[in-house]
Write a protein that holds these residues in place. Structure first.
Motif, short mmCIF file in Angstrom:
data_model
loop_
_atom_site.label_atom_id
_atom_site.label_comp_id
_atom_site.label_asym_id
_atom_site.label_seq_id
_atom_site.Cartn_x
_atom_site.Cartn_y
_atom_site.Cartn_z
N LYS A 202 0.83 -1.21 0.00
CA LYS A 202 0.00 0.00 0.00
C LYS A 202 0.87 1.25 0.00
O LYS A 202 0.55 2.24 -0.69
CB LYS A 202 -0.93 0.01 1.22
CG LYS A 202 -1.86 1.20 1.22
CD LYS A 202 -2.87 1.16 2.36
CE LYS A 202 -3.78 2.37 2.29
NZ LYS A 202 -4.79 2.35 3.38
N GLU A 206 0.73 4.08 -2.95
CA GLU A 206 0.44 5.49 -2.70
C GLU A 206 1.57 6.39 -3.18
O GLU A 206 1.32 7.47 -3.74
CB GLU A 206 0.21 5.71 -1.21
CG GLU A 206 -1.11 5.19 -0.68
CD GLU A 206 -2.30 5.95 -1.24
OE1 GLU A 206 -2.21 7.19 -1.36
OE2 GLU A 206 -3.31 5.31 -1.57
N GLN A 207 2.80 5.96 -3.00
CA GLN A 207 3.93 6.81 -3.32
C GLN A 207 4.24 6.84 -4.82
O GLN A 207 5.04 7.67 -5.26
CB GLN A 207 5.15 6.36 -2.52
CG GLN A 207 4.97 6.55 -1.03
CD GLN A 207 6.19 6.21 -0.20
OE1 GLN A 207 7.18 5.70 -0.72
NE2 GLN A 207 6.11 6.47 1.11
N LYS A 209 1.85 7.51 -6.95
CA LYS A 209 0.88 8.45 -7.50
C LYS A 209 1.49 9.84 -7.64
O LYS A 209 2.16 10.32 -6.74
CB LYS A 209 -0.36 8.53 -6.60
CG LYS A 209 -1.15 7.22 -6.52
CD LYS A 209 -2.35 7.38 -5.59
CE LYS A 209 -3.15 6.08 -5.48
NZ LYS A 209 -4.30 6.22 -4.55
N ARG A 214 -3.68 12.87 -7.22
CA ARG A 214 -4.09 13.03 -5.82
C ARG A 214 -4.78 14.39 -5.68
O ARG A 214 -4.18 15.36 -5.25
CB ARG A 214 -2.88 12.95 -4.89
CG ARG A 214 -2.23 11.57 -4.85
CD ARG A 214 -1.04 11.53 -3.92
NE ARG A 214 0.13 12.18 -4.49
CZ ARG A 214 0.83 13.14 -3.91
NH1 ARG A 214 0.49 13.60 -2.72
NH2 ARG A 214 1.88 13.65 -4.51
N SER A 356 -4.51 9.59 6.27
CA SER A 356 -3.96 8.66 5.29
C SER A 356 -2.45 8.89 5.19
O SER A 356 -1.97 9.57 4.27
CB SER A 356 -4.64 8.88 3.92
OG SER A 356 -4.13 7.98 2.96
N TYR A 359 1.52 7.78 2.23
CA TYR A 359 2.39 8.51 1.31
C TYR A 359 3.64 9.06 2.00
O TYR A 359 4.68 9.24 1.39
CB TYR A 359 1.61 9.65 0.66
CG TYR A 359 2.39 10.40 -0.40
CD1 TYR A 359 2.50 9.91 -1.69
CD2 TYR A 359 3.02 11.61 -0.10
CE1 TYR A 359 3.22 10.60 -2.67
CE2 TYR A 359 3.73 12.30 -1.06
CZ TYR A 359 3.83 11.79 -2.34
OH TYR A 359 4.55 12.47 -3.30
#
Length: 376
Positions: A202, A206-207, A209, A214, A356, A359
């Motif tokens: 995960k 996320e990283q 993106k 975002r 969240s 990231y």
């Protein structure tokens, strides 16, 4: 059965109005040096009572004593605010006359409300979590940012403002209240942060993106850049920039910036030299994966900006500010709207980072997860 420690601290804090009322009615204590001396005696006596409260505890975090002492001063501040706004009387007259006369200003009243409500609730919550084994690091950083913002405006504002020629000995009691939050912030930043459990897959997802994928982060980046530009503009305004737009703004939109009390001028300079660089760094953090420091500094800045903007907005509208320095009625919406957005931007960023955080986490080997640390 002993009552919870936070209840004891709450009850000790409620002694503040009684102490102030007694001092207000004892003529011998209504001179500058006796006021300072009595203040030191009261805080020293409070520390002894706090020590007795936790004497049965085997190990006590040193920050507890800070929060317990500051809880008492929060009630002093709230008493001052209520008296200046006419809700009560007979508590602060002696102190305003021979101690700190600047506490009757609109800025000080709003500052006192913030201390008496927000800081007081934070202290009791932190103490409760401290003695129940729960993490309080983020709440502590929120308070540290708020308290440091308060002191770096309060003390210089008094010195350079119209009250600078009437500084009494009691004013110097603020020195430890200025230094202690920096020490507390250092302790809190040096302690390991608590991280949620997130899988490496995960985090990697996320990283990968980009900022365009975002939308929330893109919106926050634009909001932070706008806040930074607003900080720069008002910094130039209080530095007497000769540009027409600066002249128009200070006279037609936010005349409070030239109030001779000094607090709004110092606030804008703090924004220019400290908040502006930090806002810029946070924008970079939103665009750089793995910046785990964002989880701490966003909370710290949120506390600072919320406190500073509460005092600034409130004082620019308060009846204790001379009418000529208040926000004009026809410019109320744009001025207050911009100031509210300036306060909201760091707070929204802090909420986003903690809601969240994947990231901003350091990458870990595939198939593993970040371990949740249960340390304070």
């Amino acid at each position: 059965m002993r009552p919870p420690v936070e209840v004891c601290v709450f009850l000790l804090s409620l002694l503040a109005p009684g102490v102030l009322y007694a001092m207000n009615n004892i003529p011998a204590l209504q001179e500058p040096l006796p006021i300072l001396g009595m203040g030191m005696v009261v805080l020293g006596s409070l520390l002894i009572l706090v020590l007795l409260t936790v004497r049965h505890k085997t190990k006590v975090d040193p920050l507890f004593y800070v929060f317990a002492e500051f809880s008492f001063t929060c009630m002093v501040g709230l008493t001052n605010a209520l008296e200046q706004d006419g809700f009560i009387s007979g508590f602060m007259g002696f102190y305003l006359k021979m101690g700190e006369p600047h506490l009757s200003t609109a800025y000080a009243v709003m500052m006192s409300y913030w201390e008496g409500v927000v800081h007081f609730i934070l202290f009791l919550t932190i103490i409760h979590r401290m003695f129940t084994g729960k993490s309080y690091r983020s709440l502590g950083l929120l308070w540290a940012g708020s308290s440091i913002a308060h002191q770096v405006v309060h003390i210089p504002g008094v010195v350079i403002g119209k009250y600078g020629s009437n500084i009494r000995p009691a004013f110097w009691r603020n020195v430890p209240f200025f230094l202690v939050p920096f020490w507390a912030a250092f302790l809190l930043f040096s302690r390991p942060r608590e991280m949620p459990i997130v899988t490496a897959d995960k985090i990697a997802s996320e990283q990968k993106k980009s900022l365009l994928s975002r939308p929330i982060d893109l919106l926050l980046s634009l909001l932070l850049l706008g806040a930074a530009a607003f900080c720069a503009f008002r910094g130039f305004v209080v530095l007497d920039c000769p540009m027409d737009r600066c002249f128009t703004y200070i006279y037609q939109y936010e005349p409070y910036l030239k109030d001779p009390v000094g607090f709004p001028r110092v606030t804008m300079l703090v924004y220019l030299f400290y908040a502006l660089p930090l806002l810029t760094v946070l924008v970079c953090g939103l665009n750089t994966p793995g910046c785990s420091w964002m989880l701490d500094w966003t909370v710290f800045l949120a506390g600072a900006m919320l406190q500073a903007q509460w005092c600034h907005i409130g004082a620019s509208l308060h009846s204790r500010t001379p009418f000529t320095y208040r926000v004009p009625a026809d410019k109320w919406r744009p001025v207050i709207g911009l100031n509210v957005l300036l306060a909201a931007a760091p707070a929204l960023l802090a909420l986003r980072c903690h809601a969240s955080p994947a990231y901003f986490m350091k990458p870990v080997p595939k198939g593993q997860a970040n371990n949740k640390k249960k340390r304070n």
